[in-house]
Design an enzyme around this catalytic site. Structure first.
Site, mmCIF file in Angstrom:
data_model
loop_
_atom_site.group_PDB
_atom_site.id
_atom_site.type_symbol
_atom_site.label_atom_id
_atom_site.label_comp_id
_atom_site.label_asym_id
_atom_site.label_seq_id
_atom_site.Cartn_x
_atom_site.Cartn_y
_atom_site.Cartn_z
ATOM 1 N N LEU A 226 0.822 -1.316 -0.070
ATOM 2 C CA LEU A 226 0.043 0.125 -0.111
ATOM 3 C C LEU A 226 0.605 1.254 0.030
ATOM 4 C CD1 LEU A 226 -2.604 -1.397 2.434
ATOM 5 C CD2 LEU A 226 -2.972 -1.047 0.025
ATOM 6 N N GLN B 244 8.544 -0.865 8.119
ATOM 7 C CA GLN B 244 8.346 -1.791 8.822
ATOM 8 C C GLN B 244 9.322 -2.934 8.614
ATOM 9 O OE1 GLN B 244 5.029 -2.291 10.840
ATOM 10 N NE2 GLN B 244 5.603 -0.350 10.685
ATOM 11 N N GLY C 234 3.608 -5.953 8.679
ATOM 12 C CA GLY C 234 4.329 -5.443 9.837
ATOM 13 C C GLY C 234 5.010 -6.361 10.703
ATOM 14 N N GLU C 235 4.724 -7.564 10.834
ATOM 15 C CA GLU C 235 5.307 -8.537 11.802
ATOM 16 C C GLU C 235 6.328 -9.591 10.608
ATOM 17 O OE1 GLU C 235 1.641 -9.655 13.644
ATOM 18 O OE2 GLU C 235 2.765 -8.801 15.537
HETATM 19 MO MO1 MOS Z 1 1.274 -7.287 17.480
HETATM 20 S S1 MOS Z 1 2.172 -8.471 18.995
HETATM 21 O O1 MOS Z 1 -0.141 -8.267 17.627
HETATM 22 O O2 MOS Z 1 1.119 -5.879 18.449
#
Ligand code: MOS
Length: 724
Positions: free
Chosen positions: A613, A621, A687-688
């Site tokens: 995006l 990130q 993000g992760e």
């Molecule tokens: Mo994340 S640890 O789901 O903010």
């Protein structure tokens, strides 16, 4: 009007048809200058008229009961009150939606918040909180340390077996059976938790530092015993979360309680030490990984069992084996989760709960298998990518794992990798490592209101949060793309429970879920504009404030006699697909032959997460994920005093989060992808993904550099040097 979509089937790729070009342009965060200038205020920076200041009292024993002697402090300067009612034991778990455990006068870990002292000033409150006389009745029957714990309960629901792994292991041409340990981690967000509460009648407004307001509203209401509609939460800016602010915290609850007693606004700021104790930590873990392969390196079986810990009565356990279920094939599969109930701060979600530590073990074990079979680690991974999910039999919604590995290998210069210990530069052994990255993709219900104004601007309102991830920019870009205007014409208002309820930030679902809600709201506005222009929705084109369709072309402002406001509402549907973001991490490290010190010279992460995006915030990130990778691999480790559970390194001076100089060059490569099953904007979570697997690339590089296999994290010099 509400545009509602339950994501039951594949949606058209409208964002590939719109012509504004907002989404494809890497865009900085609009609130960046305010953050730098200090005008984007955090919860602890707000003041209210006649505000009093609260400070938490922490338990001085590991287990037992207590009574507080208010007489010991009531004459101290500035004292206004001391309250022990409604205290929560630890912050709520992510999406809990109910109150955390409220143990009354029971203590279950050292540092548990047991009371809040309120005074006229912060300094007075802190002084009184340290002076207050607490009578403890200790219970010496405390649970042991994790390292020596022997009593574990098996989590049946998180344990699973198919085929016969024992047999696969005994018949395998190559077998790996390794046990790994990982240390407890703290989220270590820069902004400590804080809250400012004030009441009007029976309604409370709390400015807090929170990730998921719609859940937090219910959690606070439940903690206080009031209806959720009497709670308003405000969290427009959050200085980092990483899981620590998923659930309601002791600052919010104690500020609300104290403010109700006193009839004055109360602000409670948590000390960094409170954050290390009263906010959930990542569990320590022990993990046994078994891999059975045939003579060509094809997996016949996979086993991933884990042991972890938390406080009594916590439902959450870290889903350590998440990625192991879907990353690689093999017919025989075994998983088990065992939890010990210990008198330590509660375990909970910390950045990529599950994958962050589970993939360390899995990807190290894959490196061991590559070594055993003599197959290149990249080839070994690619040949074990399963055709369908090895347990459910589902197709993958999108999965560019092989491309991530091969494109990354080219860009990183993987072909220059040598045998272990074969590359030496002075005192330094130099080596390269790789690991796959994977993180489950989830869509969460989310709502947003989009308003198009006659002056060519737009407004987005939702109780979504921006925890430093780029929500402000992404939601503006989506609205701009859909409504045909430059991104800077869109104002985004976040972090207020009076706005439509969003998914919140967590689980890497925030951008795609809240973005889909904005997309749907804007889509409803497009429908109205098409009607007013007199063309079909398929014909409508909006670009730079001009609407075209059929044979007509008019400024959008001429189609408006006032604002158009529409609400978007996305909900997950039933789809039989396996869905995750994938990637690959590459690391080059140097290990000192003299000291065992590791330096990470460079990292590359190749990433495929559906539609990207905003390339700029997405890149940030992934950079953050690489840095987390350095932390988990090399430096981060909560140290509990084994006798009492005291968090010895309960601040950022002694809990070692990597800094810029701990990582050399950081490179990120995006692989173009769309995920049609994920949501109407074809984006998956990113993000992760950056942390998932990152640390394993580093420890695999350590092995390639100096021949030392790390199975106990973090890889501090004392765990390397003796083996050189
Ligand atoms: Mo994340 S640890 O789901 O903010």
């Amino acid at each position: 009007m509400t545009e509602h979509l339950k994501m039951d089937k594949v949606q058209p790729r409208l964002l590939d048809e719109t012509g504004q070009g907002a989404i494809t342009k890497p865009t900085p965060r609009p609130e960046g200058p305010q953050k730098v200038a200090g005008t984007a205020k955090y919860a602890g920076e707000y003041k209210a008229e006649n505000m009093a200041q609260g400070y938490l009292v922490r338990a001085g024993i590991t287990k037992g009961t207590f009574t507080v002697d208010e007489n010991s402090i009531k004459d101290m300067p500035g004292f206004l009150g001391l309250y022990t009612d409604h205290m929560i034991r630890n912050s709520a778990q992510g999406t809990a939606n109910t109150n955390p455990v409220q143990p009354g006068h029971q203590v279950q870990y050292l540092g548990q918040p047991i009371a809040v002292v309120v005074a006229e000033t912060f300094e007075q409150a802190r002084h009184i909180a340290h002076a207050v006389k607490v009578d403890y009745q200790p219970d010496d029957d405390t649970a042991p340390d994790f390292a020596t714990a022997t009593e574990f309960e098996l989590k049946e629901k998180k344990s699973f077996s198919q085929g016969d792994l024992e047999q696969a292991m005994s018949e395998a041409a190559f077998a790996v059976d390794s046990t790994f340990t990982t240390a407890p981690h703290n989220s270590a967000a820069m902004e400590p938790h804080a809250a400012l509460a004030s009441w009007e009648g029976d309604k409370v407004t709390v400015r807090g530092s929170l990730q998921m307001l719609k859940f937090n509203q219910n959690e606070l209401a439940d903690s206080l015993g009031i209806p959720p509609e009497n709670v308003r939460l405000l969290s427009p800016y959050v200085g980092g979360g990483f899981g620590s602010k998923l659930g309601i915290d002791a600052a919010c609850v104690s500020a609300a309680v104290a403010s109700r007693h006193l009839g004055r606004p109360v602000r409670v700021e948590m000390h960094r030490n409170n954050v290390f104790e009263a906010i959930v930590l990542r569990t320590p873990s022990r993990q046994r990984v078994r891999l059975a392969a045939d003579s060509d390196g094809n997996l016949l079986g996979v086993g991933h069992e884990n042991w972890q810990s938390t406080l009594p009565d916590e439902v959450f356990s870290e889903p350590i084996d998440t990625a192991t279920h879907f990353l690689y094939g093999g017919d025989s599969r075994t998983y088990a989760t065992h939890v010990a109930r210990l008198n330590r701060p509660a375990s909970g979600s910390v950045r990529a709960p599950g994958e962050a530590i589970g993939m360390l073990a899995l990807e190290n074990a894959m490196d061991e298998l590559a070594e055993a079979t003599g197959i290149d680690p990249i080839d070994l991974r690619i040949r074990n990518i399963p055709a369908v999910h090895p347990e459910s039999g589902f197709q993958y919604s999108s999965r560019s794992l092989a491309e991530c590995l091969t494109e990354g290998a080219k860009r990183f210069g993987w072909s220059d990798r040598k045998a272990p210990k074969a590359r030496r530069e002075g005192e330094w052994f130099v080596g390269m490592g790789v690991a796959s990255a994977a993180r489950t993709n989830i869509l969460m219900e989310s709502k947003a209101r989009v308003t198009l104004n006659p002056d060519g601007t737009a407004l987005v309102q939702t109780d979504m949060t921006d925890i430093g991830t780029g929500t402000y920019s992404i939601l503006a870009m989506i609205a701009a793309e859909m409504l045909g205007m430059p991104t800077e014409n869109v104002t985004v208002a976040l972090g207020d429970t009076d706005f439509p309820h969003a998914s919140g930030s967590g689980g890497s679902w925030g951008a795609a879920s809240s973005g889909s809600a904005v997309f749907l709201g804007a889509k409803a506005i497009r429908q109205k504009l098409a009607e007013r222009l007199g063309c079909s929705i398929e014909e409508l084109r909006l670009q730079d404030g001009v609407a075209t369709g059929g044979n007509v072309r008019r400024p959008i402002s001429e189609l408006l006699d006032g604002p158009i406001a529409e609400e978007g509402h996305i909900e997950p549907g039933k789809q039989e697909v396996a869905q995750a973001s994938f990637g690959a991490h590459f690391a080059e490290v140097a290990v000192s032959a003299v000291t065992g010190e590791v330096r990470v010279r460079r990292m590359l992460s190749t990433v495929a997460a559906g539609r990207i995006l905003n390339e700029q915030t997405a890149q940030s990130q992934v950079w953050g994920g690489q840095i987390w990778g350095v932390g988990t691999a090399l430096t981060e480790e909560i140290q509990h005093d084994p006798r009492t559970g005291h968090v010895v390194n309960n601040d950022l001076a002694e809990y070692h989060v990597p800094v810029n100089l701990d990582l050399g060059d950081q490179d990120v490569l995006f692989i173009e992808e769309r995920d049609d099953y994920a949501n109407p904007i074809q984006a998956k979570g990113i993000g992760e993904l950056g942390i998932s697997g990152a640390g394993a690339a580093i420890t695999n590089a350590i092995y390639n550099a100096c021949g030392v296999r790390i199975r106990d994290y973090p890889a501090t010099p004392d765990r390397i040097f003796p083996h050189l």
